[in-house]
Design an enzyme around this catalytic site. Structure first.
Site, PDB file in Angstrom:
ATOM      1  N   LYS A  13      75.395 -50.170  24.823  1.00 42.91           N
ATOM      2  CA  LYS A  13      75.038 -48.909  25.476  1.00 42.91           C
ATOM      3  C   LYS A  13      74.950 -47.804  24.439  1.00 42.91           C
ATOM      4  O   LYS A  13      75.514 -47.864  23.348  1.00 42.91           O
ATOM      5  CB  LYS A  13      76.061 -48.534  26.549  1.00 42.91           C
ATOM      6  CG  LYS A  13      77.521 -48.406  26.062  1.00 42.91           C
ATOM      7  CD  LYS A  13      77.880 -47.085  25.443  1.00 42.91           C
ATOM      8  CE  LYS A  13      79.352 -47.035  25.026  1.00 42.91           C
ATOM      9  NZ  LYS A  13      79.679 -45.854  24.196  1.00 42.91           N
ATOM     10  N   ALA A 100      82.144 -49.345  16.776  1.00 41.55           N
ATOM     11  CA  ALA A 100      80.901 -48.644  16.457  1.00 41.55           C
ATOM     12  C   ALA A 100      80.436 -47.694  17.554  1.00 41.55           C
ATOM     13  O   ALA A 100      79.439 -47.009  17.381  1.00 41.55           O
ATOM     14  CB  ALA A 100      79.794 -49.668  16.172  1.00 41.55           C
ATOM     15  N   GLY A 101      81.114 -47.670  18.719  1.00 44.04           N
ATOM     16  CA  GLY A 101      80.712 -46.776  19.782  1.00 44.04           C
ATOM     17  C   GLY A 101      79.607 -47.308  20.668  1.00 44.04           C
ATOM     18  O   GLY A 101      79.036 -46.561  21.462  1.00 44.04           O
ATOM     19  N   LEU A 102      79.303 -48.613  20.572  1.00 45.55           N
ATOM     20  CA  LEU A 102      78.224 -49.205  21.362  1.00 45.55           C
ATOM     21  C   LEU A 102      78.735 -49.980  22.574  1.00 45.55           C
ATOM     22  O   LEU A 102      77.939 -50.545  23.321  1.00 45.55           O
ATOM     23  CB  LEU A 102      77.380 -50.131  20.487  1.00 45.55           C
ATOM     24  CG  LEU A 102      76.622 -49.440  19.348  1.00 45.55           C
ATOM     25  CD1 LEU A 102      75.959 -50.470  18.448  1.00 45.55           C
ATOM     26  CD2 LEU A 102      75.584 -48.459  19.889  1.00 45.55           C
ATOM     27  N   GLY A 103      80.056 -50.010  22.764  1.00 45.25           N
ATOM     28  CA  GLY A 103      80.623 -50.616  23.958  1.00 45.25           C
ATOM     29  C   GLY A 103      80.596 -52.126  23.997  1.00 45.25           C
ATOM     30  O   GLY A 103      80.652 -52.715  25.084  1.00 45.25           O
ATOM     31  N   ASP A 139      84.444 -47.708  29.767  1.00 39.29           N
ATOM     32  CA  ASP A 139      83.025 -48.084  29.743  1.00 39.29           C
ATOM     33  C   ASP A 139      82.715 -49.285  30.620  1.00 39.29           C
ATOM     34  O   ASP A 139      81.550 -49.532  30.945  1.00 39.29           O
ATOM     35  CB  ASP A 139      82.583 -48.412  28.312  1.00 39.29           C
ATOM     36  CG  ASP A 139      82.509 -47.187  27.412  1.00 39.29           C
ATOM     37  OD1 ASP A 139      82.405 -46.068  27.947  1.00 39.29           O
ATOM     38  OD2 ASP A 139      82.562 -47.357  26.185  1.00 39.29           O
TER      39      ASP A 139
END
Length: 298
Positions: A13, A100-103, A139
């Protein structure tokens, strides 16, 4: 007849908008965020096994102890709810960068919820699966919902599905340095001790109607403190923004940065321009529908 095995895709995401609200009594922060799915995905295979245990094999990344893995915890929740009538073996192929913050971990957990429930004959209703998702992380409900585009708030457990925007080419840039989520929240809190009141923001469908509108509205409260403390990520962001995308932001608490372009040619030109100087590059596309249906083995 219940299936013997299920294979599902677990997409990454982007946070097109991310506002970190006040720390609450339970120690967690509230959020306002605009989620968008992209085509980069992990693959999860779940197989019925004798016994009652959940086991996992992971390729593509080192994720630590199995009992701490969100996908394992998700499968355990479904097995507990359905009487532990069988065991589950998970095979996880990682493509989404970690920290990395991409879930990626949250998407894997949502995939494990749905896959294990299919192995159990769909015994857990959808609304209960979403409750399990909320217990696993902020998330996970978005990924479990199947929405490609949604506004989330609270701890991510409240979602408003939105009409998806047209698919657009994306370039993901992941610097070599990772960011811990708890550390990033601490940086946000420290920065706010000397900050004034935040500005107003009005969200309506007109403001979310096109990628140009999103670009003018988008923002991420983690960017300023992360860029201040990690110059490599700031330099990577400035280089990516210099390729003239429609939208350029950091996703989640970092460290992956993303840029959305008018055309695949613009994205590919940007990829050639950037090279490998600032980190790993990955081409993707935003999704307009949920991932492909599960592949089921009877």
């Amino acid at each position: 007849m219940t299936p013997a095995a299920v294979t599902v895709e677990a997409p990454a995401k982007l946070n097109l908008l991310l506002r970190v609200l006040a720390r609450e009594a339970d120690g967690f922060h509230g959020l306002e965020t605009l989620f968008c799915l992209v085509s980069l995905a992990d693959t999860l295979r779940a197989e019925r096994r004798d016994g009652r245990a959940v086991t996992i094999d992971v390729t593509g990344a080192e994720l630590g102890r199995p009992e701490d893995n969100l996908a394992v915890r998700a499968a355990e929740l479904v097995l507990d709810a359905t009487g532990r009538r069988f065991g589950v073996h998970l095979t996880l192929t990682k493509r989404i960068p970690t920290r990395a913050g991409l879930g990626g971990g949250s998407s894997d957990a949502a995939a494990a919820l749905h896959a294990t429930n299919l192995l159990a004959g769909g015994a857990v209703p959808r609304h209960e699966l979403l409750q399990f998702a909320a217990r696993l992380g902020s998330d996970v409900p978005f990924f479990a919902s199947g929405a490609p585009f949604a506004l989330g708030w609270g701890h991510g457990e409240r979602l408003l599905r939105l009409p998806p925007l047209p698919s657009a080419p994306v370039l993901l840039l992941t610097p070599s340095v990772g960011i811990g989520t708890a550390e990033a929240y601490g940086w946000v809190d420290a920065a706010r001790q000397s900050a004034g009141r935040r500005g107003a923001l009005a969200l309506d469908l007109d403001a979310l109607a096109g990628w140009g509108d999103i670009g003018r509205m988008a923002g991420n409260d983690f960017e300023s403190p992360v860029f201040q403390r990690v110059p490599e990520i700031r330099a990577a962001f400035e280089a990516l923004a210099g390729t003239r995308p429609l939208v350029c932001r950091m996703s989640g608490s970092g460290s992956t940065l993303f840029a959305i372009y008018r055309s695949a040619r613009d994205r590919d030109d940007a990829r050639m321009m950037l090279g490998r100087k600032h980190g790993q590059l990955e081409a993707a596309d935003t999704l307009t529908s949920p991932p492909l249906p599960p592949e089921i083995v009877p």
